[in-house]
Write a protein that holds these residues in place. Structure first.
Motif, PDB file in Angstrom:
ATOM      1  N   CYS A   1       0.835  -1.202   0.000  1.00  0.00           N
ATOM      2  CA  CYS A   1       0.000   0.000   0.000  1.00  0.00           C
ATOM      3  C   CYS A   1       0.868   1.250   0.000  1.00  0.00           C
ATOM      4  N   GLU A   2       0.379   2.260  -0.675  1.00  0.00           N
ATOM      5  CA  GLU A   2       1.064   3.549  -0.675  1.00  0.00           C
ATOM      6  C   GLU A   2       0.029   4.658  -0.739  1.00  0.00           C
ATOM      7  N   PRO A   3       0.396   5.852  -0.270  1.00  0.00           N
ATOM      8  CA  PRO A   3      -0.549   6.970  -0.359  1.00  0.00           C
ATOM      9  C   PRO A   3      -0.920   7.257  -1.814  1.00  0.00           C
ATOM     10  N   PHE A   4      -2.167   7.648  -2.022  1.00  0.00           N
ATOM     11  CA  PHE A   4      -2.618   8.017  -3.357  1.00  0.00           C
ATOM     12  C   PHE A   4      -1.722   9.122  -3.891  1.00  0.00           C
ATOM     13  N   TRP A   5      -1.304   8.979  -5.147  1.00  0.00           N
ATOM     14  CA  TRP A   5      -0.244   9.825  -5.690  1.00  0.00           C
ATOM     15  C   TRP A   5      -0.723  11.184  -6.176  1.00  0.00           C
ATOM     16  N   LYS A   6      -2.033  11.437  -6.159  1.00  0.00           N
ATOM     17  CA  LYS A   6      -2.535  12.735  -6.617  1.00  0.00           C
ATOM     18  C   LYS A   6      -2.871  13.637  -5.440  1.00  0.00           C
ATOM     19  N   GLU A   7      -2.802  14.938  -5.682  1.00  0.00           N
ATOM     20  CA  GLU A   7      -3.333  15.879  -4.699  1.00  0.00           C
ATOM     21  C   GLU A   7      -4.846  15.683  -4.626  1.00  0.00           C
ATOM     22  N   VAL A   8      -5.390  15.730  -3.407  1.00  0.00           N
ATOM     23  CA  VAL A   8      -6.823  15.510  -3.208  1.00  0.00           C
ATOM     24  C   VAL A   8      -7.422  16.728  -2.523  1.00  0.00           C
ATOM     25  N   LYS A   9      -8.513  17.227  -3.091  1.00  0.00           N
ATOM     26  CA  LYS A   9      -9.266  18.312  -2.463  1.00  0.00           C
ATOM     27  C   LYS A   9     -10.584  17.748  -1.942  1.00  0.00           C
ATOM     28  N   TRP A  10     -10.877  18.063  -0.676  1.00  0.00           N
ATOM     29  CA  TRP A  10     -12.060  17.536   0.003  1.00  0.00           C
ATOM     30  C   TRP A  10     -13.114  18.632   0.085  1.00  0.00           C
ATOM     31  N   HIS A  11     -14.336  18.291  -0.325  1.00  0.00           N
ATOM     32  CA  HIS A  11     -15.438  19.264  -0.348  1.00  0.00           C
ATOM     33  C   HIS A  11     -16.593  18.717   0.488  1.00  0.00           C
ATOM     34  N   TYR A  12     -17.077  19.532   1.406  1.00  0.00           N
ATOM     35  CA  TYR A  12     -18.235  19.159   2.217  1.00  0.00           C
ATOM     36  C   TYR A  12     -19.386  20.100   1.884  1.00  0.00           C
TER      37      TYR A  12
END
Length: 199
Positions: free
Chosen positions: A64-75
């Motif tokens: 397992c490895e961290p997801f390689w893309k930048e992630v933006k979280w929206h609520y």
């Protein structure tokens, strides 16, 4: 919570079991199948995504490895919900509705754990572009319609209809005299196929 594990099941039942890495999370992880890539695990409470693949066809060990893309979280803002009052737990596995777009449902647990209270929330993940986006939208169901504890279990698409399967009860599940109810919801006017503007 008990350990999260990967279990191999064959013609003679469950044969092997391997513990999932603890850094994936315990109560909050949601699995998302990636075609030809492996399994993605999303922790919506800690804002973490990992991608895992099996090391070989013989064993159950995952790399397992961290997801390689930048992630933006929206609520999505809901006037009836203060996000800080809830833990965002897992629920259904991710369902790919279009290439690179996944949806699912989870359950929230109220931080005041003296009273039983779980509600449903919807999520959408878009990984098509350089920046991935996650949308979380609380779906508050009047408890006159559902039970105090409502946990999504499966999401099914049949013809043009979406069905959400849940496990529900009036009280905590660790009581011996509790009765669990399985229900099916036909999702109308729902956000699954709605276009999402992440800006």
């Amino acid at each position: 919570a008990k350990n999260n594990t990967l279990i191999e099941i064959g013609d003679d039942g469950a044969r092997h079991e391997a513990r999932l890495p603890l850094f994936l999370g315990i109560k909050n992880i949601t699995p998302v199948p990636l075609k030809k890539s492996g399994l993605m695990f999303i922790d919506f409470q800690e804002f973490v995504i990992h991608v895992c693949v099996r090391m070989s066809n013989e064993g159950l060990e995952l790399s397992c490895e961290p997801f390689w893309k930048e992630v933006k979280w929206h609520y999505k803002v809901n006037d009836n919900v203060d996000r800080n009052d809830w833990y965002y737990r897992g629920g259904t596995a991710g369902y790919e509705i279009n290439h690179g777009i996944f949806v699912g449902f989870g359950h929230t647990t109220h931080r005041n754990d003296e009273e039983p209270h779980h509600d449903i929330w919807f999520w959408k993940l878009d990984i098509r572009n350089d920046i991935a986006h996650v949308l979380v939208e609380d779906i508050v169901v009047d408890h006159d319609a559902d039970f105090a504890i409502t946990d999504p279990a499966s999401l099914v698409h049949v013809n043009h209809d979406w069905y959400l399967f849940t496990s529900e009860s009036d009280d905590f599940w660790n009581r011996q005299d509790i009765t669990l109810v399985n229900r099916v919801y036909l999702l109308s006017n729902q956000p699954i196929e709605r276009d999402t503007d992440f800006d």
